[in-house]
Design an enzyme around this catalytic site. Structure first.
Site, PDB file in Angstrom:
ATOM      1  N   ARG A  17      -2.542  14.543  -0.499  1.00  0.00           N
ATOM      2  CA  ARG A  17      -3.930  13.949  -0.415  1.00  0.00           C
ATOM      3  C   ARG A  17      -4.158  12.709   0.294  1.00  0.00           C
ATOM      4  NH1 ARG A  17      -5.906  10.671  -4.845  1.00  0.00           N
ATOM      5  NH2 ARG A  17      -4.503  10.555  -6.433  1.00  0.00           N
ATOM      6  N   ASN A  92       5.096   6.841   0.333  1.00  0.00           N
ATOM      7  CA  ASN A  92       3.685   6.695   0.121  1.00  0.00           C
ATOM      8  C   ASN A  92       3.404   6.596  -1.195  1.00  0.00           C
ATOM      9  OD1 ASN A  92       0.726   7.024   1.039  1.00  0.00           O
ATOM     10  ND2 ASN A  92       1.067   8.822   0.438  1.00  0.00           N
ATOM     11  N   SER A 144       0.688  -2.716   0.767  1.00  0.00           N
ATOM     12  CA  SER A 144      -0.888  -2.860   0.561  1.00  0.00           C
ATOM     13  C   SER A 144      -1.445  -4.299   0.791  1.00  0.00           C
ATOM     14  CB  SER A 144      -1.282  -2.375  -0.702  1.00  0.00           C
ATOM     15  OG  SER A 144      -2.810  -2.681  -1.079  1.00  0.00           O
ATOM     16  N   TYR A 157      -0.386  -3.549  -9.438  1.00  0.00           N
ATOM     17  CA  TYR A 157      -0.320  -3.092  -8.288  1.00  0.00           C
ATOM     18  C   TYR A 157      -0.102  -4.084  -7.229  1.00  0.00           C
ATOM     19  CZ  TYR A 157      -2.272  -0.078  -4.345  1.00  0.00           C
ATOM     20  OH  TYR A 157      -2.349   0.762  -3.294  1.00  0.00           O
ATOM     21  N   SER A 158      -0.337  -5.049  -7.265  1.00  0.00           N
ATOM     22  CA  SER A 158      -0.065  -6.322  -6.325  1.00  0.00           C
ATOM     23  C   SER A 158       1.421  -6.689  -6.380  1.00  0.00           C
ATOM     24  CB  SER A 158      -1.034  -7.469  -6.454  1.00  0.00           C
ATOM     25  OG  SER A 158      -2.426  -7.295  -6.398  1.00  0.00           O
ATOM     26  N   LYS A 161       3.515  -3.986  -4.681  1.00  0.00           N
ATOM     27  CA  LYS A 161       3.354  -3.761  -3.090  1.00  0.00           C
ATOM     28  C   LYS A 161       3.988  -5.061  -2.638  1.00  0.00           C
ATOM     29  CE  LYS A 161       1.398   0.322  -2.968  1.00  0.00           C
ATOM     30  NZ  LYS A 161       2.015   1.199  -2.430  1.00  0.00           N
ATOM     31  N   ILE A 190      -9.092   1.757   2.360  1.00  0.00           N
ATOM     32  CA  ILE A 190      -9.292   2.888   3.296  1.00  0.00           C
ATOM     33  C   ILE A 190     -10.018   3.932   2.522  1.00  0.00           C
ATOM     34  CG2 ILE A 190      -7.699   4.626   4.517  1.00  0.00           C
ATOM     35  CD1 ILE A 190      -7.209   1.633   5.501  1.00  0.00           C
TER      36      ILE A 190
END
Length: 248
Positions: A17, A92, A144, A157-158, A161, A190
């Site tokens: 997805r 990804n 990201s 998350y930061s 990435k 996005i």
């Protein structure tokens, strides 16, 4: 359809997805045989495989949780058994467990690091062994803007990435002598399932182009890095697809 990647094999993790799906479709459109990786439910992956095959391409769906190294090894083995080579890897797959630092549980931190950073390590390590023997390959890691500028509520998350960006530069140097390129793409906001719950008004003011990006726009950059002959002399770089949010 074009033949830039005719006869070549691509693995796209987290491809059922969103951005991953768009990437898989675009790589198939330039001739790649695509391994569509999914973590749990195969329904969306099977539909994507059917779409690629229906358009004249070749694809398989392969389940694997990239946070588990043994499943990554099985994924790579399945692809090698099917096609005998791997030319493109797109890392990804990613998850979020958003909350402010003081509320973040260790398991929320670890889950994101395990998938978004360690998963990139495991997939790259497994595939690079094959690419080194082939003396060719292109690896694209999805980073990201959060890894470049931070984002409240996304310490895990930061951090992951940002780690992907550093990892990309190091591996690019290590693999360069065998003609393997390693680059990163850093999307901004996005339109995907991950952004559906965000309040657009508060975010759009920070995006010079004034809109969310489309998965296809991120996929276009990945397609260039994976397939275009002009990308053969590019390695160790991070390309932002963010509407101008981050300007160095």
């Amino acid at each position: 359809m074009s033949d830039l990647l005719a006869g070549q094999v691509a693995i796209v993790t987290g491809a059922s997805r969103g951005i991953g799906r768009a990437i898989a479709l675009q790589l198939a459109q330039v001739g790649a045989k695509v391994a569509v990786n999914y973590a749990s439910s195969s329904g969306a992956a099977d539909k994507l495989v059917a779409e690629i095959i229906g358009s004249g391409g070749e694809a398989i769906a392969v389940g694997a949780d990239v946070s588990k190294p043994e499943q990554v090894d099985a994924l790579v083995s399945t692809v090698m058994d099917k096609w005998g080579r791997i030319d493109v890897l797109v890392n990804n797959a990613g998850i979020t467990r958003d909350t402010l630092l003081l509320r973040m549980k260790l398991e929320d931190w670890q889950a994101v690091i395990d998938t978004n950073l360690t998963g990139v390590f495991s997939c790259t390590r497994a595939v690079s062994k094959i690419m080194l023997k082939q003396k060719s390959g292109r690896i694209i890691n999805i980073a990201s803007v959060a890894g470049q500028m931070g984002n409240p509520g996304q310490a895990n998350y930061s951090a992951a990435k940002a780690g992907v960006i550093g990892f990309t530069k190091t591996v690019a140097k290590e693999l360069s002598t065998r003609g393997i390129t390693v680059n990163a793409v850093a999307p901004g906001f996005i339109t995907t399932d991950m952004t559906n719950d965000l309040k657009a008004e508060g975010i759009l003011q920070f995006i010079p182009l004034g809109r969310y990006g489309k998965p296809e726009e991120v996929a276009g950059m990945v397609r260039f890095l994976a397939a275009d002959p002009a990308a053969a002399y590019i390695t160790g770089q991070t390309f932002n697809v963010d509407g101008g949010m981050v300007m160095a």
